[in-house]
Design an enzyme around this catalytic site. Structure first.
Site, PDB file in Angstrom:
ATOM      1  CB  THR A  50      -0.972   0.014   1.198  1.00 42.79           C
ATOM      2  OG1 THR A  50      -1.748   1.197   1.160  1.00 42.79           O
ATOM      3  CG2 THR A  50      -0.250  -0.107   2.528  1.00 42.79           C
ATOM      4  CD  GLU A  51      -1.197   3.513  -3.431  1.00 41.73           C
ATOM      5  OE1 GLU A  51      -1.931   4.136  -4.214  1.00 41.73           O
ATOM      6  OE2 GLU A  51      -1.597   2.573  -2.706  1.00 41.73           O
TER       7      GLU A  51
END
Length: 221
Positions: free
Chosen positions: A46-47
């Site tokens: 996840t960013e």
């Protein structure tokens, strides 16, 4: 008759290879993490800086210091790692992700993707999508086949602002699984109860058939 959002996500999850590094877009794509096939384990990224997060926690058991890019609570798998936001995007831009699965407003037959703006009156929400579509080795889209007012999402050309050019290779919709090959939509799977002509009628570009088209069969999930 169409697949539910959970069923679309389930179908997309079946194509993720064991050990793949995978980024899931905000919204519908996040559901893919719930449906990994038995014996396979993807490593989800996840960013905002987590690698190898797990299933959603039970209601009431959330740790709100552990969230994904969509601000939804997640759990951690053994060996999970935390890192700076900039390092997370370095993973994306450096080509270290095997798969990115994103939502879409529109997909063109040449693989163009529009998923960050609905036009001048919309609220732009690009997030990390522009980085993901160019950094991931494979880009897939999961989406309803048509908009809420019945217009096709799969088109000859996108009318909305583009997220990426020629980046999508497969689309999982509520009616079909469609590959993008040689600048055209190639139908691979469709709902058994839907004719080819009916599917073509709700698709904004020509569907091509190469080899067998199999029934799109998913469980109740």
């Amino acid at each position: 008759m169409k697949l539910s959002n959970n069923q679309i996500a389930w179908r997309a999850a079946q194509d993720i290879e064991d050990g793949s590094y995978v980024n899931l877009g905000i919204g519908l794509p996040e559901k893919v993490a719930q449906f990994q096939p038995a014996g396979r384990q993807a490593i989800f990224h996840t960013e905002n800086g987590i690698l190898n997060f797990g299933e959603s926690p039970a209601a009431g058991a959330e740790d709100w210091d552990l969230i994904n890019a969509g601000k939804r609570a997640v759990t951690l798998n053994p060996g999970a790692a935390f890192f700076h936001h900039a390092d997370s995007f370095a993973m994306v831009r450096g080509g270290h992700l095997d798969v990115a699965i994103l939502g879409a407003y529109e997909v063109a037959e040449n693989g163009d993707l529009a998923n960050w703006s609905t036009g001048p009156k919309g609220v732009p929400a690009v997030g990390g999508a522009m980085d993901l579509v160019h950094g991931a080795k494979r880009v897939a889209v999961i989406t309803d086949h048509v908009t809420k007012d019945g217009r096709p999402k799969l088109l000859e050309r996108c009318a909305l602002p583009l997220t990426g050019v020629g980046c999508v290779t497969r689309v999982y919709t509520s009616l079909a699984v469609i590959d993008i090959e040689g600048g055209r939509f190639v139908l691979r799977e469709k709902l058994a109860g839907m004719s080819f002509d009916d599917l073509q009628a709700v698709t904004g570009a020509k569907l091509h058939v190469v080899g067998d088209v199999v029934d799109l069969t998913v469980p109740e999930v």
